[in-house]
Design an enzyme around this catalytic site. Sequence first.
Site, PDB file in Angstrom:
ATOM      1  N   THR A   1       0.808  -1.221   0.000  1.00  0.00           N
ATOM      2  CA  THR A   1       0.000   0.000   0.000  1.00  0.00           C
ATOM      3  C   THR A   1       0.840   1.269   0.000  1.00  0.00           C
ATOM      4  OG1 THR A   1      -0.127  -0.124   2.404  1.00  0.00           O
ATOM      5  CG2 THR A   1      -1.962  -1.086   1.164  1.00  0.00           C
ATOM      6  N   GLY A   2       2.109   1.178   0.333  1.00  0.00           N
ATOM      7  CA  GLY A   2       2.971   2.371   0.406  1.00  0.00           C
ATOM      8  C   GLY A   2       3.426   2.836  -0.968  1.00  0.00           C
TER       9      GLY A   2
ATOM     10  N   SER B   1      -4.398  -3.041   7.051  1.00  0.00           N
ATOM     11  CA  SER B   1      -4.962  -3.174   5.704  1.00  0.00           C
ATOM     12  C   SER B   1      -5.440  -4.589   5.395  1.00  0.00           C
ATOM     13  CB  SER B   1      -3.904  -2.785   4.667  1.00  0.00           C
ATOM     14  OG  SER B   1      -3.512  -1.449   4.856  1.00  0.00           O
TER      15      SER B   1
ATOM     16  N   CYS C   1      18.370   4.432  -2.382  1.00  0.00           N
ATOM     17  CA  CYS C   1      18.107   5.064  -3.683  1.00  0.00           C
ATOM     18  C   CYS C   1      19.164   6.098  -4.068  1.00  0.00           C
ATOM     19  CB  CYS C   1      16.704   5.664  -3.707  1.00  0.00           C
ATOM     20  SG  CYS C   1      16.260   6.616  -2.248  1.00  0.00           S
TER      21      CYS C   1
ATOM     22  N   SER D   1       9.567  11.876  -2.841  1.00  0.00           N
ATOM     23  CA  SER D   1       9.013  10.524  -2.910  1.00  0.00           C
ATOM     24  C   SER D   1       9.931   9.509  -2.242  1.00  0.00           C
ATOM     25  CB  SER D   1       8.729  10.110  -4.357  1.00  0.00           C
ATOM     26  OG  SER D   1       9.894  10.180  -5.141  1.00  0.00           O
ATOM     27  N   GLY D   2      11.185   9.880  -2.057  1.00  0.00           N
ATOM     28  CA  GLY D   2      12.113   9.008  -1.341  1.00  0.00           C
ATOM     29  C   GLY D   2      11.722   8.783   0.101  1.00  0.00           C
TER      30      GLY D   2
ATOM     31  N   LYS E   1      24.299   5.229   5.088  1.00  0.00           N
ATOM     32  CA  LYS E   1      23.972   4.222   4.066  1.00  0.00           C
ATOM     33  C   LYS E   1      24.801   4.447   2.812  1.00  0.00           C
ATOM     34  CE  LYS E   1      19.051   3.758   5.216  1.00  0.00           C
ATOM     35  NZ  LYS E   1      17.736   4.227   4.739  1.00  0.00           N
TER      36      LYS E   1
ATOM     37  N   HIS F   1      16.553  11.634  -7.697  1.00  0.00           N
ATOM     38  CA  HIS F   1      17.620  12.069  -6.796  1.00  0.00           C
ATOM     39  C   HIS F   1      18.809  12.520  -7.640  1.00  0.00           C
ATOM     40  CE1 HIS F   1      15.260  10.608  -3.603  1.00  0.00           C
ATOM     41  NE2 HIS F   1      15.976   9.606  -3.155  1.00  0.00           N
TER      42      HIS F   1
END
Lengths: 358, 358, 358, 358
Positions: C16-17, C44, C152, C182-183, C208, C245
Amino acid sequence: MTLTATRWPVAVLGATGAVGQAFIRLLDAHPWFDLVEVAASERSAGKSYRSAAKWLEGTLPESVAALTVKNCTPDEVTAPIIFSALDSGVAGDVEAAFARAGRMVLSNAKNYRMDADVPLVIPEVNGDHLELLTVQRANRGWSGGIVTNANCATTVMAAALAPLHQAFTVTKVFATTMQAVSGAGYPGVASLDILGNVIPFIGDEEPKIETELVKLLGTYRQGAITMADIVTSAHANRVPVEHGHTVCMSVAFATKPTPEQALEVLRGWTGYEAVRGLPSAPEPSLIIRDEPDRPQPRRDAGRGRGMATTVGRVRADHLFDLRLVAMSHNVVRGAAGGSILNAELLAKTGQLAGLARQ
Amino acid sequence: MTLTATRWPVAVLGATGAVGQAFIRLLDAHPWFDLVEVAASERSAGKSYRSAAKWLEGTLPESVAALTVKNCTPDEVTAPIIFSALDSGVAGDVEAAFARAGRMVLSNAKNYRMDADVPLVIPEVNGDHLELLTVQRANRGWSGGIVTNANCATTVMAAALAPLHQAFTVTKVFATTMQAVSGAGYPGVASLDILGNVIPFIGDEEPKIETELVKLLGTYRQGAITMADIVTSAHANRVPVEHGHTVCMSVAFATKPTPEQALEVLRGWTGYEAVRGLPSAPEPSLIIRDEPDRPQPRRDAGRGRGMATTVGRVRADHLFDLRLVAMSHNVVRGAAGGSILNAELLAKTGQLAGLARQ
Amino acid sequence: MTLTATRWPVAVLGATGAVGQAFIRLLDAHPWFDLVEVAASERSAGKSYRSAAKWLEGTLPESVAALTVKNCTPDEVTAPIIFSALDSGVAGDVEAAFARAGRMVLSNAKNYRMDADVPLVIPEVNGDHLELLTVQRANRGWSGGIVTNANCATTVMAAALAPLHQAFTVTKVFATTMQAVSGAGYPGVASLDILGNVIPFIGDEEPKIETELVKLLGTYRQGAITMADIVTSAHANRVPVEHGHTVCMSVAFATKPTPEQALEVLRGWTGYEAVRGLPSAPEPSLIIRDEPDRPQPRRDAGRGRGMATTVGRVRADHLFDLRLVAMSHNVVRGAAGGSILNAELLAKTGQLAGLARQ
Amino acid sequence: MTLTATRWPVAVLGATGAVGQAFIRLLDAHPWFDLVEVAASERSAGKSYRSAAKWLEGTLPESVAALTVKNCTPDEVTAPIIFSALDSGVAGDVEAAFARAGRMVLSNAKNYRMDADVPLVIPEVNGDHLELLTVQRANRGWSGGIVTNANCATTVMAAALAPLHQAFTVTKVFATTMQAVSGAGYPGVASLDILGNVIPFIGDEEPKIETELVKLLGTYRQGAITMADIVTSAHANRVPVEHGHTVCMSVAFATKPTPEQALEVLRGWTGYEAVRGLPSAPEPSLIIRDEPDRPQPRRDAGRGRGMATTVGRVRADHLFDLRLVAMSHNVVRGAAGGSILNAELLAKTGQLAGLARQ
């Protein structure tokens, strides 16, 4: 050469601007039209297209990049079908010269839109208005012709109202637009003016909306358009959106529909029959959304490859009969794509027959 | 202690949210009010304000940073004047408890706005409605009271329409709002929803506009408000603007003014006399712009330290009588600043007399 | 059933994400994979997907809309190939359970990325690292396995640096990222935080980048990855961009290339051979732009259907050897699309053989 | 007239542009300077300022609105102190003409910044460089002079690095800028280029940063500046922010500080002593934030009325010694306000003595 079969050479005038670029993107790999010439102002003429234009979106087709930009005259530009993205400041004389020279001009400028013998057409809405071309040629002695498409905000409104007008007869419209920056071309709106801001004014936009709508929803009969009897009050705004004009409307009708009746008509509408199946015709042409927060320009402007109009929030109004929101892509549906669909309809209905490449 | 002289201790409920923070900014160094207590939900209670709130804008005053956040009960919060930025989900019971406990509550929530004995007040517009407090106390047996301010979009409209209503009697209003994201609080609107986008829907906003306007422009007489006889059709939209709600309106009047007559009235308007000179009262309260492209939220929301309403584009309408655009700062004029001005007016007119700190 | 031929049933966890939705979009009409199950949190589970998720972008496929959301357990979810968009808070246990149950998990979470026996793979860059799966299964006694894709922002960097590293051996990298909202998923970044703003911090992002890059550019040999000997200094920023990005880098090499040599290598690079021709593999994988002002996220993030990485501004550096800018779509290339390409490579190289639907 | 006492008449060249307007805003009600003349290009000369300029932000002072715009010549413009917002295309000749005519020119253009006898000054950082004026006058035979302020992105960097350079000697700097659109003037950046986008290039910006920084952090001794021995690698980006340039830096030092030592120095720094207490000097000049996500341009650019520099995220670096983020208002601190502070320092230190109004 005389045109045969199903492919036509086409040219774009004003090819370096934002709408001109949209024509180039949409004509790339078009099944019926071959873009063979690009033309622009003297400043660009003689350069390769690649060096003349700052390409804004997507990929510039290599075949176009290599074209030499021509001047906007029927001597230099020889294609029989002319897509014009010229500014109204120069479109008047140039487009007439091409029509006089036997070309079919698909114009985005306002100059001829309201002339009695010039079709102002959104194919699904009033494709039959193209018959005015016969009158136009007789009146003006042109072997070619001019077909115009409407102002981009008016296009949103007409596409959403046409089914309702046909069923219930629209009489009054309040319309508030929230228009994307691409509607102002490039460079267009300065970022310092619009970042995090609303500009509650777009020059000359409200009069265009108020006059063009009545012609678009008017009726063709025996060589003339009877204007629709609709009074419109428009409020035009610029918002920080890239593409997609959103319009909030309150609408009064001669025959008052309930929201449910209106939705049934909108959902069942297919538009002018001859348009269906054309290469650029979206299927469906109207998208009706149930969610309370749609349409949204960033999420819905691209539907139907930019050619569909999305309608939502159809609900009762306290003053008139219905409120609704409509949105479509101003550069595609409201400009270049609309012109191309007009040309496709002309082609299908045989109205490009007899045009010859010079 | 009994209050004397010209300084009152005040508290803010819902102090960690966006409107709560605006209260804190606007109360910093206020000439009449000392912010002595902040309260919020259980999650924050017991922490220092500094650690409980993510401060969003400007500088958090050191004196407030050090306060311990209290629970929103009249036992814990002792100030006689209570600025409430509570959500409507909890405001109902909490605000009533404070009023019952003898405090004057200045509320931003919708819960009591439309109650017949609760003043819904924009001071310049209908400051005399505060007299309802007498009725409220009699009805409810409260020694304190609740005074509400309107929804932030309605506030823009009422501030711009009040002068015209007094002169020409408004009868119908079409209103399309373009509202800033701060109106949804924090975190509020997700950036993925609003960057480069318009959301043509704000939950519960249109009904608020349609009902609150008639009370704001109504008439106080002998203990009751006669609602204004105005029908409103509202279209509410969210746009990517930080602060400032812009509203496009078409307005019909009982006595039809020309745009020139309307402008003369707007320019000459000074509003409810007792408001002038109050610490938070802007001078002028209404700013009328001649440029065709104003007001603009990013450029005009801060006028009059966020308390002025800017009006522009006053022009004729094809369907009703006038079109115009109005804009004000939704968090200041439309929320925290409006409450503070209400409290200042109460103070000046002696209606805080008798309140005591617990 | 035992899998035969060329179609595999697949499931999406965390469906759902924002990343889960990207999986659904990208798997729609996929030539090899059939999305048969969606799973999400308890909140959900049991609902139809249509009612459980607020669909953010494009069109929700009808076939998925009708699926019932399952719980994220290998008992309920039976597909042999599991695309996981789970948050790191829950991904650890869930993904291991699926691998233990014989499924191939393609994970976007950070939990297993740096484990010595877990492949961290960008197919074109280090597709051969998938051989670690043999070690992983031996170590852990799993019949399935876990393959991860990188953060990402790191993905952008590794895709651009891989050709240069292979040719000249990268030793040091300064990297400043400008990352799309959106990241952060949905609702993610609050609009009040990012409209007209830059946030110079993204939690846990810089570590990271600094650790994952050395594994991605490391060398697989005899069951283990030798980390690349690269020191990275990262500065992570959030900017008001929807997707894409952008990373500015200064890079030092063991063998110093001129910008021309670097460009020649970048232009000639084709990446891990087995990747070419896979359904989701962009062609080319790297796009090198000559214009001084590219890449740009809004204009270039969609290249190669979101799977290409665009590189520009390759020029000399005053401190290290080269400066350049790289950009790719964080949700497609940097998340869901990367996982799907990993799965395609596993399929092509026979590493999905033996998996069975439960 | 000969100047006495504490008020000087001043003029603004290039008064209609974005920086020119900032001068007008900042000089309104200035305690020492009276804005008596505005000048701009021929296109504007002869018009009232009100009609010549589209006013962008805040309120145009009535006294300036009524001024007639002059041509940029020392014959027409008579004030002894000249604030120049001219573009570099014309600034060279015009500014020299004014200096030759005995005026003190405070320039924002790049033309003279790197000349050996021209002060390039951020008052708190290197106010003592103003002593170069003596050399300049001797060299050039001017009775007036030219004092420049730095490029707006370099100004951010120098303000943040100066304390650290004085304490630990900066040797290398990696800098990635994220610059506001107002840095490009008006109309400047097209909204179609920057909405939801990053442009990883600003023409001529990186060389300015790399050269100006070494002069700003250089040492004045006996009539000359010894350049700082710093090598800088710059990456310049445009982001959709209205005001405020943000710079991420990695910094190497001759004497390596820990982050704690660096923070202590930054917090304790007060800058060039003579600057303190000047009308436009912020107090403090440097604001150090502890939160991990500051500075942010929209929230911090206005600090110290736009004159303070905010620094945050001071932390260790893996390649050099420290990483940090700095931000200041590019139009105020980085342009008009910086020039005014330079003039104030000249006034306080007696270096305006002897200037006469023509």
